[in-house]
Design a protein around this motif. Structure first.
Motif, PDB file in Angstrom:
ATOM      1  N   SER A 122       0.804  -1.220   0.000  1.00  0.00           N
ATOM      2  CA  SER A 122       0.000   0.000   0.000  1.00  0.00           C
ATOM      3  C   SER A 122       0.844   1.281   0.000  1.00  0.00           C
ATOM      4  CB  SER A 122      -0.960   0.006   1.191  1.00  0.00           C
ATOM      5  OG  SER A 122      -0.256   0.247   2.399  1.00  0.00           O
ATOM      6  N   TYR A 123       2.152   1.158   0.222  1.00  0.00           N
ATOM      7  CA  TYR A 123       3.030   2.332   0.248  1.00  0.00           C
ATOM      8  C   TYR A 123       3.724   2.487  -1.095  1.00  0.00           C
ATOM      9  CZ  TYR A 123       2.404   2.531   5.299  1.00  0.00           C
ATOM     10  OH  TYR A 123       1.868   2.636   6.551  1.00  0.00           O
ATOM     11  N   LYS A 124       3.690   3.702  -1.641  1.00  0.00           N
ATOM     12  CA  LYS A 124       4.309   3.920  -2.951  1.00  0.00           C
ATOM     13  C   LYS A 124       5.825   3.770  -2.902  1.00  0.00           C
ATOM     14  CE  LYS A 124       4.149   8.962  -2.515  1.00  0.00           C
ATOM     15  NZ  LYS A 124       5.208   9.756  -2.430  1.00  0.00           N
ATOM     16  N   SER A 125       6.438   4.017  -1.750  1.00  0.00           N
ATOM     17  CA  SER A 125       7.896   3.925  -1.627  1.00  0.00           C
ATOM     18  C   SER A 125       8.400   2.492  -1.522  1.00  0.00           C
ATOM     19  CB  SER A 125       8.375   4.671  -0.372  1.00  0.00           C
ATOM     20  OG  SER A 125       7.923   5.987  -0.370  1.00  0.00           O
ATOM     21  N   VAL A 126       7.544   1.584  -1.100  1.00  0.00           N
ATOM     22  CA  VAL A 126       7.973   0.212  -0.813  1.00  0.00           C
ATOM     23  C   VAL A 126       7.823  -0.653  -2.058  1.00  0.00           C
ATOM     24  CG1 VAL A 126       7.594  -1.818   0.647  1.00  0.00           C
ATOM     25  CG2 VAL A 126       7.343   0.479   1.613  1.00  0.00           C
ATOM     26  N   LYS A 127       8.937  -1.240  -2.483  1.00  0.00           N
ATOM     27  CA  LYS A 127       8.927  -2.070  -3.691  1.00  0.00           C
ATOM     28  C   LYS A 127       8.555  -3.515  -3.405  1.00  0.00           C
ATOM     29  CE  LYS A 127      11.415   0.680  -6.780  1.00  0.00           C
ATOM     30  NZ  LYS A 127      12.320   0.766  -7.869  1.00  0.00           N
ATOM     31  N   GLY A 128       8.640  -3.934  -2.125  1.00  0.00           N
ATOM     32  CA  GLY A 128       8.301  -5.316  -1.833  1.00  0.00           C
ATOM     33  C   GLY A 128       8.507  -5.694  -0.376  1.00  0.00           C
ATOM     34  N   PHE A 129       8.213  -6.946  -0.104  1.00  0.00           N
ATOM     35  CA  PHE A 129       8.302  -7.504   1.244  1.00  0.00           C
ATOM     36  C   PHE A 129       9.207  -8.727   1.173  1.00  0.00           C
ATOM     37  CE2 PHE A 129       7.144 -10.076   4.831  1.00  0.00           C
ATOM     38  CZ  PHE A 129       6.760  -9.189   5.822  1.00  0.00           C
ATOM     39  N   ILE A 130      10.224  -8.759   2.014  1.00  0.00           N
ATOM     40  CA  ILE A 130      11.158  -9.885   2.049  1.00  0.00           C
ATOM     41  C   ILE A 130      11.119 -10.505   3.432  1.00  0.00           C
ATOM     42  CG2 ILE A 130      13.567 -10.588   1.807  1.00  0.00           C
ATOM     43  CD1 ILE A 130      13.926  -8.022   0.077  1.00  0.00           C
ATOM     44  N   SER A 131      10.930 -11.802   3.464  1.00  0.00           N
ATOM     45  CA  SER A 131      10.941 -12.503   4.749  1.00  0.00           C
ATOM     46  C   SER A 131      12.379 -12.787   5.169  1.00  0.00           C
ATOM     47  CB  SER A 131      10.174 -13.819   4.646  1.00  0.00           C
ATOM     48  OG  SER A 131       8.814 -13.563   4.382  1.00  0.00           O
ATOM     49  N   LYS A 132      12.659 -12.579   6.469  1.00  0.00           N
ATOM     50  CA  LYS A 132      13.976 -12.921   7.010  1.00  0.00           C
ATOM     51  C   LYS A 132      14.084 -14.434   7.078  1.00  0.00           C
ATOM     52  CE  LYS A 132      14.574  -8.855   9.956  1.00  0.00           C
ATOM     53  NZ  LYS A 132      14.658  -8.384  11.344  1.00  0.00           N
ATOM     54  N   PRO A 133      15.271 -14.964   6.942  1.00  0.00           N
ATOM     55  CA  PRO A 133      16.539 -14.262   6.727  1.00  0.00           C
ATOM     56  C   PRO A 133      16.735 -13.913   5.253  1.00  0.00           C
ATOM     57  CG  PRO A 133      16.958 -16.615   6.878  1.00  0.00           C
ATOM     58  CD  PRO A 133      15.471 -16.413   7.109  1.00  0.00           C
ATOM     59  N   LEU A 134      17.482 -12.847   5.015  1.00  0.00           N
ATOM     60  CA  LEU A 134      17.798 -12.408   3.663  1.00  0.00           C
ATOM     61  C   LEU A 134      18.830 -13.363   3.078  1.00  0.00           C
ATOM     62  CD1 LEU A 134      17.607 -10.194   1.452  1.00  0.00           C
ATOM     63  CD2 LEU A 134      19.435  -8.991   2.661  1.00  0.00           C
ATOM     64  N   SER A 135      18.557 -13.869   1.885  1.00  0.00           N
ATOM     65  CA  SER A 135      19.508 -14.788   1.246  1.00  0.00           C
ATOM     66  C   SER A 135      20.478 -14.009   0.368  1.00  0.00           C
ATOM     67  CB  SER A 135      18.767 -15.821   0.391  1.00  0.00           C
ATOM     68  OG  SER A 135      18.239 -15.198  -0.762  1.00  0.00           O
TER      69      SER A 135
END
Length: 135
Positions: free
Chosen positions: A110-123
Motif C-alpha cells: 500500500s506504500y508507494k515507496s515500498v517495492k516489496g516484502f522480504i521474509s527474514k533471513p535475507l539470502s
C-alpha cells in the motif's frame, strides 16, 4: 564469485537487532558488489540520517531494508515519515521482516515507496538480485 562491481551502492539497514545487521553485512561481503552499509536501530534515527544527508547534499541510499518491529519509530512509521519528506528520489525500499502475517505483506504493497516484502533471513541470492536491479 562475481567480479566486484565498481560503482558504490549505498545500503541503509533499519533494524534494531544487531545480529540481523551483522548477518546482512556478511552477506553483502559475498555479493561482489561495492556496497557501503549504514545501519540505524530505529526509524527515527534513519529519518534523522536521511534529513542530514539531504541537508548536506550527500547521496541518499540506493537500497533501504526496513524491519517492521522496532522501538521509537517502527518500519511503518518510518515509511510514513519518509514519504512525508517528499524527496522525489528513486531508491529501492523493501520491508525485511520475520513477520509471516499476510496483512503485513499487503500493507507493504500500500506504500508507494515500498517495492516489496522480504521474509527474514535475507539470502545472498535475493540480495544480489536487489543490488543488481540498482545498476
Amino acid at each position: 564469485m562475481q567480479p566486484i562491481h565498481s560503482s558504490q551502492i549505498n545500503l541503509l539497514v533499519i533494524d534494531d537487532d544487531d545480529i540481523n545487521i551483522f548477518i546482512i553485512s556478511k552477506i553483502v561481503e559475498k555479493t561482489g558488489y561495492n556496497v557501503q552499509i549504514c545501519a540505524k536501530h530505529n526509524g527515527q534515527l534513519a529519518i534523522d540520517y536521511i534529513k542530514e544527508l539531504v541537508a548536506t547534499n550527500q547521496a541518499l541510499p540506493h537500497l533501504v531494508l526496513i524491519d517492521i518491529n522496532m522501538p521509537i519509530l517502527n518500519g511503518w512509521e518510518f515509511i510514513e515519515a519518509y514519504e512525508a519528506l517528499n524527496l522525489n528520489v528513486d531508491n529501492d525500499m523493501y520491508m525485511l521482516s520475520s513477520s509471516v502475517y499476510e496483512n503485513d505483506i499487503e500493507k507493504a504493497k500500500s506504500y508507494k515507496s515500498v517495492k516489496g516484502f522480504i521474509s527474514k533471513p535475507l539470502s545472498i541470492d535475493r540480495l544480489k538480485e536487489l543490488l543488481g536491479a540498482i545498476h
